[in-house]
Design an enzyme around this catalytic site. Structure first.
Site, PDB file in Angstrom:
ATOM      1  N   SER A 151       0.864  -1.184   0.000  1.00  0.00           N
ATOM      2  CA  SER A 151       0.000   0.000   0.000  1.00  0.00           C
ATOM      3  C   SER A 151       0.894   1.225   0.000  1.00  0.00           C
ATOM      4  CB  SER A 151      -0.855  -0.006   1.284  1.00  0.00           C
ATOM      5  OG  SER A 151      -1.441   1.258   1.485  1.00  0.00           O
ATOM      6  N   TYR A 164      -3.018  -1.331  10.376  1.00  0.00           N
ATOM      7  CA  TYR A 164      -2.881  -1.452   8.913  1.00  0.00           C
ATOM      8  C   TYR A 164      -1.547  -0.863   8.456  1.00  0.00           C
ATOM      9  CZ  TYR A 164      -4.161  -1.175   3.956  1.00  0.00           C
ATOM     10  OH  TYR A 164      -4.195  -1.320   2.584  1.00  0.00           O
TER      11      TYR A 164
HETATM   12  P1  NAP Z   1     -11.164  -6.372  -0.694  1.00  0.00           P
HETATM   13  O1  NAP Z   1     -11.967  -6.055  -1.888  1.00  0.00           O
HETATM   14  O2  NAP Z   1     -11.748  -6.203   0.659  1.00  0.00           O
HETATM   15  O3  NAP Z   1     -10.602  -7.867  -0.858  1.00  0.00           O
HETATM   16  C1  NAP Z   1      -9.847  -8.462   0.148  1.00  0.00           C
HETATM   17  C2  NAP Z   1      -9.678  -9.913  -0.186  1.00  0.00           C
HETATM   18  O4  NAP Z   1      -8.942 -10.544   0.890  1.00  0.00           O
HETATM   19  C3  NAP Z   1     -10.993 -10.670  -0.307  1.00  0.00           C
HETATM   20  O5  NAP Z   1     -10.869 -11.678  -1.292  1.00  0.00           O
HETATM   21  C4  NAP Z   1     -11.126 -11.303   1.063  1.00  0.00           C
HETATM   22  O6  NAP Z   1     -11.956 -12.447   1.009  1.00  0.00           O
HETATM   23  C5  NAP Z   1      -9.682 -11.681   1.325  1.00  0.00           C
HETATM   24  N1  NAP Z   1      -9.383 -11.964   2.725  1.00  0.00           N
HETATM   25  C6  NAP Z   1      -9.667 -11.212   3.806  1.00  0.00           C
HETATM   26  N2  NAP Z   1      -9.238 -11.832   4.917  1.00  0.00           N
HETATM   27  C7  NAP Z   1      -8.670 -12.994   4.525  1.00  0.00           C
HETATM   28  C8  NAP Z   1      -8.036 -14.059   5.185  1.00  0.00           C
HETATM   29  N3  NAP Z   1      -7.911 -14.067   6.529  1.00  0.00           N
HETATM   30  N4  NAP Z   1      -7.559 -15.102   4.458  1.00  0.00           N
HETATM   31  C9  NAP Z   1      -7.688 -15.120   3.109  1.00  0.00           C
HETATM   32  N5  NAP Z   1      -8.281 -14.137   2.426  1.00  0.00           N
HETATM   33  C10 NAP Z   1      -8.770 -13.079   3.118  1.00  0.00           C
HETATM   34  O7  NAP Z   1      -9.831  -5.508  -0.688  1.00  0.00           O
HETATM   35  P2  NAP Z   1      -8.923  -4.912  -1.861  1.00  0.00           P
HETATM   36  O8  NAP Z   1      -9.125  -3.447  -1.863  1.00  0.00           O
HETATM   37  O9  NAP Z   1      -9.074  -5.678  -3.110  1.00  0.00           O
HETATM   38  O10 NAP Z   1      -7.496  -5.146  -1.201  1.00  0.00           O
HETATM   39  C11 NAP Z   1      -6.618  -6.184  -1.611  1.00  0.00           C
HETATM   40  C12 NAP Z   1      -5.231  -5.831  -1.092  1.00  0.00           C
HETATM   41  O11 NAP Z   1      -4.855  -4.550  -1.622  1.00  0.00           O
HETATM   42  C13 NAP Z   1      -5.156  -5.693   0.426  1.00  0.00           C
HETATM   43  O12 NAP Z   1      -3.936  -6.241   0.884  1.00  0.00           O
HETATM   44  C14 NAP Z   1      -5.164  -4.195   0.636  1.00  0.00           C
HETATM   45  O13 NAP Z   1      -4.519  -3.809   1.827  1.00  0.00           O
HETATM   46  C15 NAP Z   1      -4.404  -3.720  -0.587  1.00  0.00           C
HETATM   47  N6  NAP Z   1      -4.663  -2.321  -0.911  1.00  0.00           N
HETATM   48  C16 NAP Z   1      -5.908  -1.916  -1.296  1.00  0.00           C
HETATM   49  C17 NAP Z   1      -6.111  -0.564  -1.574  1.00  0.00           C
HETATM   50  C18 NAP Z   1      -7.442  -0.032  -2.019  1.00  0.00           C
HETATM   51  O14 NAP Z   1      -7.609   1.190  -2.068  1.00  0.00           O
HETATM   52  N7  NAP Z   1      -8.412  -0.866  -2.342  1.00  0.00           N
HETATM   53  C19 NAP Z   1      -5.059   0.348  -1.445  1.00  0.00           C
HETATM   54  C20 NAP Z   1      -3.819  -0.116  -1.031  1.00  0.00           C
HETATM   55  C21 NAP Z   1      -3.641  -1.446  -0.765  1.00  0.00           C
HETATM   56  P3  NAP Z   1     -12.969 -12.820   2.203  1.00  0.00           P
HETATM   57  O15 NAP Z   1     -13.505 -11.526   2.739  1.00  0.00           O
HETATM   58  O16 NAP Z   1     -13.964 -13.687   1.568  1.00  0.00           O
HETATM   59  O17 NAP Z   1     -12.162 -13.523   3.219  1.00  0.00           O
END
Ligand code: NAP
Length: 270
Positions: A151, A164
């Site tokens: 991130s 986080y």
């Molecule tokens: P998201 O839409 O909430 O997706 C998160 C994914 O992680 C889902 O598939 C969720 O599935 C899974 N997950 C959560 N807990 C888990 C666990 N204990 N074991 C296995 N899977 C798990 O989030 P996203 O925005 O796509 O984020 C993905 C990554 O990008 C994260 O690491 C986040 O920190 C990073 N990121 C996102 C942003 C942003 O703005 N979106 C910015 C910077 C970094 P379930 O809920 O079904 O478990």
């Protein structure tokens, strides 16, 4: 472009958001993809529907898919899913540590349980999966690739999100340490640092025009990013186009890491 033809990849947290976009982009590039998720959210049925759709798209690209459900913070469960993937496919070439969660709270109110939960998924989970992948990569010729989803908060503080921010800073040095430790043995380890991306993790502002406008106003490029734009960076880091890159975090953030407050010369005398 089919830069990942015949490769086998595991994407954690691949049921939705950025992980799902990565799974689909990898298949577009020719990779077979195992999708992990935990089903931790309430709308589990929606998640399953999204996973089924992603699997269908992967098959449409002529690639193999499998789903391996597990909590990445659970050591036994992580060993199990790697066993399932390697039993089924005989190999794994690319690990994407994407699973991540965040919780907001003033730091004086953060419980130890919530701290452990966020660190457990975002950092311990990335470590556990990386360790299993490395064990496999070392057991055969050809090395392998690990890409962590970090991130901008790997380097930018995030008040109200201490666990986080701590977890993502940890992911930064996990990336660099593993890269250095295994560079000579054919394993490349990199990270992507997204900014504000339109995914379910950001549901707090996604559907609120006022909040969304505020988010956009902070981003030099003037808009939030899409999961597909982030997946494209993962595809580059998974491919031989990045063969000479290891230990790096590529920030895909519309300029958020550029100290946007300095867009105007407020700090200097006219
Ligand atoms: P998201 O839409 O909430 O997706 C998160 C994914 O992680 C889902 O598939 C969720 O599935 C899974 N997950 C959560 N807990 C888990 C666990 N204990 N074991 C296995 N899977 C798990 O989030 P996203 O925005 O796509 O984020 C993905 C990554 O990008 C994260 O690491 C986040 O920190 C990073 N990121 C996102 C942003 C942003 O703005 N979106 C910015 C910077 C970094 P379930 O809920 O079904 O478990």
């Amino acid at each position: 472009m089919r830069r990942l033809e015949g490769k086998y990849a595991l994407v954690t947290g691949g049921s939705t958001g950025i992980g799902r976009a990565i799974a689909i982009r990898f298949a577009e590039e020719g990779a077979n993809v195992a999708i992990n998720y935990h089903s931790s959210r309430e709308e589990a049925e929606i998640t399953e529907d999204e996973v089924n759709k992603a699997c269908r798209v992967i098959r449409e690209h002529g690639c193999r898919e499998m789903v391996v459900k597990a909590n990445v913070a659970d050591e036994t469960a992580v060993a199990r899913i790697f066993g399932e993937v390697i039993d089924a496919w005989g190999r794994l070439d690319i690990l994407v540590n994407n699973a991540g969660i965040q919780k907001t709270s003033p730091t004086e109110e953060v419980t130890a349980a919530d701290y452990d939960k966020v660190l457990g998924v975002n950092l311990r989970g990335a470590f556990l999966c990386a360790r299993e992948a490395i064990r496999h990569f070392l057991s055969r010729d050809g090395g392998g690739i690990i890409i962590n989803n970090s991130s901008v908060h790997q380097i930018i503080p995030k008040p109200g999100y201490t666990p986080y921010a701590v977890s993502k800073a940890g992911v930064g040095n996990l990336t660099r340490t593993l890269a250095l430790e295994y560079a000579a043995r054919g394993i490349r380890v990199n990270a992507v640092g997204p900014g504000a991306i339109e995914t379910p993790i950001n549901r707090a502002w996604l559907d609120d025009p006022e909040k969304k406008a505020l988010v956009k106003s902070h981003i030099p490029i003037g808009r939030a990013g899409t999961p597909e734009e982030i997946a494209a960076v993962f595809a580059f880091l998974a491919s031989d186009d990045s063969a000479y890159i290891t230990g790096q975090t590529i920030y895909a953030c519309g300029g958020l890491t550029l100290y946007p407050d300095f867009r105007t010369a407020w700090s200097s005398q006219g």
